[in-house]
Design an enzyme around this catalytic site. Structure first.
Site, mmCIF file in Angstrom:
data_model
loop_
_atom_site.group_PDB
_atom_site.id
_atom_site.type_symbol
_atom_site.label_atom_id
_atom_site.label_comp_id
_atom_site.label_asym_id
_atom_site.label_seq_id
_atom_site.Cartn_x
_atom_site.Cartn_y
_atom_site.Cartn_z
ATOM 1 N N SER A 42 0.054 22.897 -41.028
ATOM 2 C CA SER A 42 1.143 23.188 -40.041
ATOM 3 C C SER A 42 2.073 23.755 -40.759
ATOM 4 C CB SER A 42 1.801 22.060 -39.388
ATOM 5 O OG SER A 42 3.165 22.016 -38.826
ATOM 6 N N TYR A 46 4.347 12.935 -40.688
ATOM 7 C CA TYR A 46 3.746 14.244 -40.276
ATOM 8 C C TYR A 46 3.962 15.311 -41.379
ATOM 9 C CZ TYR A 46 1.983 18.147 -37.251
ATOM 10 O OH TYR A 46 1.122 19.142 -36.774
HETATM 11 P P1 NAD Z 1 -4.199 17.675 -29.696
HETATM 12 O O1 NAD Z 1 -3.827 16.523 -29.114
HETATM 13 O O2 NAD Z 1 -4.369 18.412 -28.520
HETATM 14 O O3 NAD Z 1 -5.791 17.366 -30.130
HETATM 15 C C1 NAD Z 1 -5.947 16.313 -31.308
HETATM 16 C C2 NAD Z 1 -7.395 16.167 -31.349
HETATM 17 O O4 NAD Z 1 -7.861 15.226 -32.639
HETATM 18 C C3 NAD Z 1 -8.276 15.537 -30.079
HETATM 19 O O5 NAD Z 1 -9.506 16.176 -29.995
HETATM 20 C C4 NAD Z 1 -7.855 14.111 -30.281
HETATM 21 O O6 NAD Z 1 -9.234 13.373 -29.592
HETATM 22 C C5 NAD Z 1 -8.405 14.029 -31.868
HETATM 23 N N1 NAD Z 1 -8.078 12.916 -32.642
HETATM 24 C C6 NAD Z 1 -6.669 12.189 -32.406
HETATM 25 N N2 NAD Z 1 -6.826 11.159 -33.301
HETATM 26 C C7 NAD Z 1 -8.222 11.188 -33.902
HETATM 27 C C8 NAD Z 1 -8.818 10.215 -34.573
HETATM 28 N N3 NAD Z 1 -8.260 9.149 -35.053
HETATM 29 N N4 NAD Z 1 -10.072 10.294 -35.030
HETATM 30 C C9 NAD Z 1 -10.842 11.486 -34.497
HETATM 31 N N5 NAD Z 1 -10.174 12.360 -33.503
HETATM 32 C C10 NAD Z 1 -8.604 12.116 -33.219
HETATM 33 O O7 NAD Z 1 -3.451 18.197 -30.712
HETATM 34 P P2 NAD Z 1 -3.461 19.851 -31.321
HETATM 35 O O8 NAD Z 1 -1.929 20.222 -31.159
HETATM 36 O O9 NAD Z 1 -4.509 20.629 -30.949
HETATM 37 O O10 NAD Z 1 -3.457 19.393 -33.035
HETATM 38 C C11 NAD Z 1 -4.798 19.791 -33.480
HETATM 39 C C12 NAD Z 1 -3.985 19.879 -35.150
HETATM 40 O O11 NAD Z 1 -3.235 20.937 -35.129
HETATM 41 C C13 NAD Z 1 -3.320 18.859 -35.544
HETATM 42 O O12 NAD Z 1 -3.780 18.627 -37.101
HETATM 43 C C14 NAD Z 1 -1.888 19.106 -35.621
HETATM 44 O O13 NAD Z 1 -1.075 18.583 -36.549
HETATM 45 C C15 NAD Z 1 -2.045 20.539 -35.839
HETATM 46 N N6 NAD Z 1 -0.793 21.451 -35.375
HETATM 47 C C16 NAD Z 1 -0.530 21.519 -34.062
HETATM 48 C C17 NAD Z 1 0.546 22.505 -33.781
HETATM 49 C C18 NAD Z 1 1.031 22.293 -32.429
HETATM 50 O O14 NAD Z 1 2.192 22.879 -31.975
HETATM 51 N N7 NAD Z 1 0.287 22.002 -31.179
HETATM 52 C C19 NAD Z 1 1.247 23.082 -34.891
HETATM 53 C C20 NAD Z 1 0.760 23.044 -36.102
HETATM 54 C C21 NAD Z 1 -0.185 22.243 -36.389
#
Ligand code: NAD
Length: 255
Positions: free
Chosen positions: A138, A151
């Site tokens: 991130s 985080y």
């Molecule tokens: P999201 O909530 O849409 O998806 C998260 C996924 O992780 C889901 O499929 C969920 O079922 C799974 N998950 C959660 N806990 C789990 C566990 N204990 N075991 C297995 N699977 C689990 O989130 P997202 O925004 O798509 O985030 C995905 C990644 O991208 C994360 O690592 C997040 O930190 C990172 N990220 C997101 C953003 C953003 O703006 N959305 C920005 C930077 C980084």
């Protein structure tokens, strides 16, 4: 062209992980999905590209379930060629009142799981002398924001682990890199917009206000765009991209 390669995408039932899984499926890779929620819908989204995805429901906060998931990948697909460490959770709270169980869960899911999948995938990648490990960190792996102690700590940790893994694999066909997205409109971010509304922000402007604070483009990054960057890192053109933390963030960390 990723025909014959198997990609395990953790946390791929939603958001960024599902977007990346679809781009890799479109490029011909076999896909193993992981995560909770609407699993059938996620499978359908991948299957539209003509591949039947595998699925393992490991809870990534539990090391023994990760071991089981990697065994499944070995027995059903012959191992993992492309490892996308994407699963992650968020919790927003000042450090002195940050719930201890949330701290532990974020460190386990966002950081320690990356260590476990990496250590378990690497022997097979080394044997085949080809592998791609792409950690979805991130912008919070590069800079901080208030009220995100766990985080930010976990994502900085992921960037560090990425560099170490890249050094240990530098003389092989395995590369390890991190992606550092800015805001992407997924359930993880919608939850933060909803919290701002609950705290008194105007519903119609909460989304714009969130962008305006950090993201100069004032536009969300999309899962598809992150999928395209992932695809490049999987290509031979990226064979000497090693240990980078590549931000795709609408200008967030340029400020
Ligand atoms: P999201 O909530 O849409 O998806 C998260 C996924 O992780 C889901 O499929 C969920 O079922 C799974 N998950 C959660 N806990 C789990 C566990 N204990 N075991 C297995 N699977 C689990 O989130 P997202 O925004 O798509 O985030 C995905 C990644 O991208 C994360 O690592 C997040 O930190 C990172 N990220 C997101 C953003 C953003 O703006 N959305 C920005 C930077 C980084």
């Amino acid at each position: 062209n990723l025909h014959g390669k198997t990609a395990l995408v953790t946390g791929s039932t939603s958001g960024i992980g599902l977007g990346i899984a679809q781009v890799l499926a479109k490029a011909g890779a076999n896909i193993i999905l992981n995560g909770f929620g609407d699993i059938e819908a996620a499978k359908d989204r991948v299957a539209q590209y003509g591949t039947t995805p595998g699925y393992h429901g490991a809870d990534l906060s539990d090391e023994t379930q990760i071991v089981d998931m990697m065994r499944y990948a070995q027995s059903e697909f012959g191992g993992v060629d492309i490892l996308i460490n994407n699963a992650g959770i968020q919790h927003v709270s000042p450090v002195e009142t940050f719930p201890v169980e949330k701290w532990n869960a974020i460190i386990a899911i966002n950081l320690s799981s990356v260590f476990h999948t990496t250590r378990l995938a690497l022997p097979g990648m080394r044997e085949r002398n080809w592998g791609r490990i792409i950690n979805i960190a991130s912008v919070h792996g590069l800079v901080a924001s208030k009220e995100k102690s766990a985080y930010v700590a976990a994502k900085h940790g992921v960037v560090g682990l990425t560099k170490t893994t890249a050094l240990e694999t530098a003389q092989s066909g395995v590369t390890c890199n991190a992606l550092c997205p800015g805001w992407v409109l997924t359930p993880l971010v919608q939850q933060q917009i909803d919290k701002r509304i609950a705290d008194g922000a105007a519903p119609e402007s909460a989304r714009d206000a969130l962008l305006a604070e950090k993201q100069p483009s004032r536009e969300f990054v999309t899962p598809e765009q992150l999928g395209e960057l992932t695809l490049f890192l999987c290509s031979e053109g990226a064979a000497q991209v090693r240990g980078v933390a590549w931000n795709m963030d609408g200008g967030w960390v340029a400020q």
